[in-house]
Design a protein around this motif. Structure first.
Motif, short mmCIF file in Angstrom:
data_model
loop_
_atom_site.label_atom_id
_atom_site.label_comp_id
_atom_site.label_asym_id
_atom_site.label_seq_id
_atom_site.Cartn_x
_atom_site.Cartn_y
_atom_site.Cartn_z
N TYR A 1 0.88 -1.17 0.00
CA TYR A 1 0.00 0.00 0.00
C TYR A 1 0.92 1.22 0.00
N VAL A 2 1.00 1.89 -1.14
CA VAL A 2 1.98 2.96 -1.34
C VAL A 2 1.27 4.32 -1.30
N TYR A 3 1.64 5.13 -0.31
CA TYR A 3 1.02 6.43 -0.09
C TYR A 3 1.98 7.55 -0.51
N TYR B 1 -2.24 12.44 9.09
CA TYR B 1 -1.65 13.00 7.87
C TYR B 1 -2.50 12.60 6.68
N ARG B 2 -2.48 13.42 5.64
CA ARG B 2 -3.26 13.13 4.44
C ARG B 2 -2.33 12.75 3.29
N SER B 3 -2.70 11.70 2.55
CA SER B 3 -1.93 11.26 1.40
C SER B 3 -2.47 11.90 0.13
N LYS B 4 -1.56 12.26 -0.76
CA LYS B 4 -1.95 12.85 -2.05
C LYS B 4 -2.31 11.79 -3.08
N GLY B 5 -1.90 10.56 -2.83
CA GLY B 5 -2.16 9.49 -3.79
C GLY B 5 -1.95 8.14 -3.14
N LEU B 6 -2.57 7.12 -3.71
CA LEU B 6 -2.45 5.77 -3.18
C LEU B 6 -2.42 4.77 -4.33
N GLU C 1 15.06 12.70 -13.15
CA GLU C 1 14.20 13.41 -12.21
C GLU C 1 13.48 12.35 -11.37
N THR C 2 13.88 12.22 -10.12
CA THR C 2 13.37 11.15 -9.27
C THR C 2 11.99 11.47 -8.73
N VAL C 3 11.07 10.51 -8.92
CA VAL C 3 9.71 10.62 -8.41
C VAL C 3 9.47 9.62 -7.29
N ASP C 4 10.02 8.42 -7.44
CA ASP C 4 9.74 7.35 -6.49
C ASP C 4 10.86 6.30 -6.59
N THR C 5 11.60 6.12 -5.49
CA THR C 5 12.70 5.15 -5.50
C THR C 5 12.24 3.75 -5.08
N LEU C 6 10.98 3.61 -4.68
CA LEU C 6 10.50 2.32 -4.20
C LEU C 6 10.62 1.25 -5.28
N GLY C 7 11.31 0.16 -4.97
CA GLY C 7 11.46 -0.95 -5.90
C GLY C 7 12.59 -0.79 -6.89
N THR D 1 11.60 7.39 -12.17
CA THR D 1 10.85 8.53 -12.72
C THR D 1 9.35 8.32 -12.64
N ARG D 2 8.91 7.18 -12.06
CA ARG D 2 7.48 6.83 -12.06
C ARG D 2 7.03 6.45 -10.66
N PHE D 3 5.90 6.96 -10.25
CA PHE D 3 5.34 6.65 -8.94
C PHE D 3 4.66 5.28 -8.95
N GLY D 4 4.73 4.60 -7.81
CA GLY D 4 3.95 3.38 -7.67
C GLY D 4 4.75 2.10 -7.58
N GLY D 5 5.97 2.18 -7.02
CA GLY D 5 6.75 0.95 -6.86
C GLY D 5 7.02 0.27 -8.18
N ARG D 6 6.82 -1.06 -8.22
CA ARG D 6 7.18 -1.81 -9.42
C ARG D 6 6.27 -1.51 -10.60
#
Length: 297
Positions: free
Chosen positions: A14-16, A28-33, A234-240, A275-280
């Motif tokens: 579950y990626v917030y 806290y409020r998440s901008k996206g999930l 341009e880093t957006v999400d390093t997850l995965g 460069t892309r949000f959302g893990g894998r």
């Protein structure tokens, strides 16, 4: 095209998306999930499948709804899940992950401590078409068994050492080990990754490296420490990103690439993912990597 036999953890994440990391016990409020499959081996196997190659994943899941979702998502990506063991009465791995505006992440994960560690259900030989093995450190007994299969077959056996290896023979059983900076520090006792790599490699016959995110990759070559820088994006999400790197690196070796070429191939895959949000969900396809490499010659 050679495939990769992967062994290790697969989760449901579950990626917030948050502006900044929480520092106090408040709401806290998440901008996206995004709800997406994750885990070191799970992410790596999807990365390999997206690169157009066969991938088999041996993993331990519970016989629950979360496990159903994890297995279904893997199968939908083209990962072969016949080696996924389902255990009744337990809970499948899950993670809650926060990704801030800088792309950095905070991970809170859960794995059932009662998950069996026995390896007697694993295959006695690699699937036809496997050209390499990739294992993570979440199940030491399984990783040791998988890497032994690679050794007996004369194929590359890659250990994703993002944590300190839980079994003393794991590093020696692998043909290639890529540490995270944290795992290398824990194993070597050195804060400086160059010194840590030098220390660990003194008596090693295994090819060793450490991935440093935006600082690139250090690796041992002809007795010295070599460096290949990371691609600037341009880093957006390093997850995965590290998992994608390991999957692409193992695939490169399976296809006959040398270590330097495989590092560059893997680093391109990880850079695009960042460069892309959302893990894998951001893992690239082979045409995307080829175009990226061509543009960054």
């Amino acid at each position: 095209m050679a495939g990769v036999f992967c062994l290790g953890i697969a989760t449901l994440d579950y990626v917030y998306s948050v502006e900044t990391m929480p520092t106090r016990g408040e709401k806290y409020r998440s901008k996206g999930l995004v709800v997406v499959g994750g885990g070191c081996a799970g992410n790596a196997s999807v990365a390999i499948a997206r690169l157009g190659s066969r991938c088999w994943l041996a993993t331990r899941l519970a016989d629950d709804l979360t496990g159903d979702k994890i297995a279904a998502d893997l199968a939908a990506e083209g990962v072969e899940t016949a080696f996924a063991r389902r255990v009744a009465g337990l809970r499948s791995p899950v993670s809650a992950i926060l990704v801030d505006a800088e792309g950095e992440r905070m991970v809170i994960s859960y794995s059932d401590p009662d998950m069996p560690v026995a390896t007697d259900w694993l295959p006695q030989r690699l699937p036809e078409g496997a050209g390499a093995v990739l294992a993570d450190t979440r199940w030491g007994e399984g990783a040791l068994a998988a890497l032994a299969l690679a050794r007996s077959a004369g194929l590359p056996g890659v250990l994703d050492a993002d944590r300190k290896p839980p079994h003393p023979d794991l590093v020696g059983m692998a043909s290639h080990v890529a540490f995270s900076q944290q795992a290398l520090r824990e194993l070597s006792g050195e804060d400086d990754p160059r010194l840590g790599l030098q220390k660990v490699s003194r008596d090693a016959t295994t090819w060793l490296a450490v991935t440093l995110g935006k600082e690139g990759v250090l690796f041992v070559e002809d007795g010295t420490i070599a460096h290949i820088p990371a691609f600037k994006v341009e880093t957006v999400d390093t997850l995965g990103a590290g998992d994608v790197w390991h999957g692409a690196f193992a695939l490169g070796l399976a296809e006959g690439q040398g270590e330097r070429q495989a590092i560059r191939f893997a680093s391109a895959a990880a850079a695009i993912k960042c460069t892309r949000f959302g893990g894998r969900a951001g893992a690239p396809t082979r045409p995307e990597i080829e175009a990226f490499l061509e543009a960054n010659r």
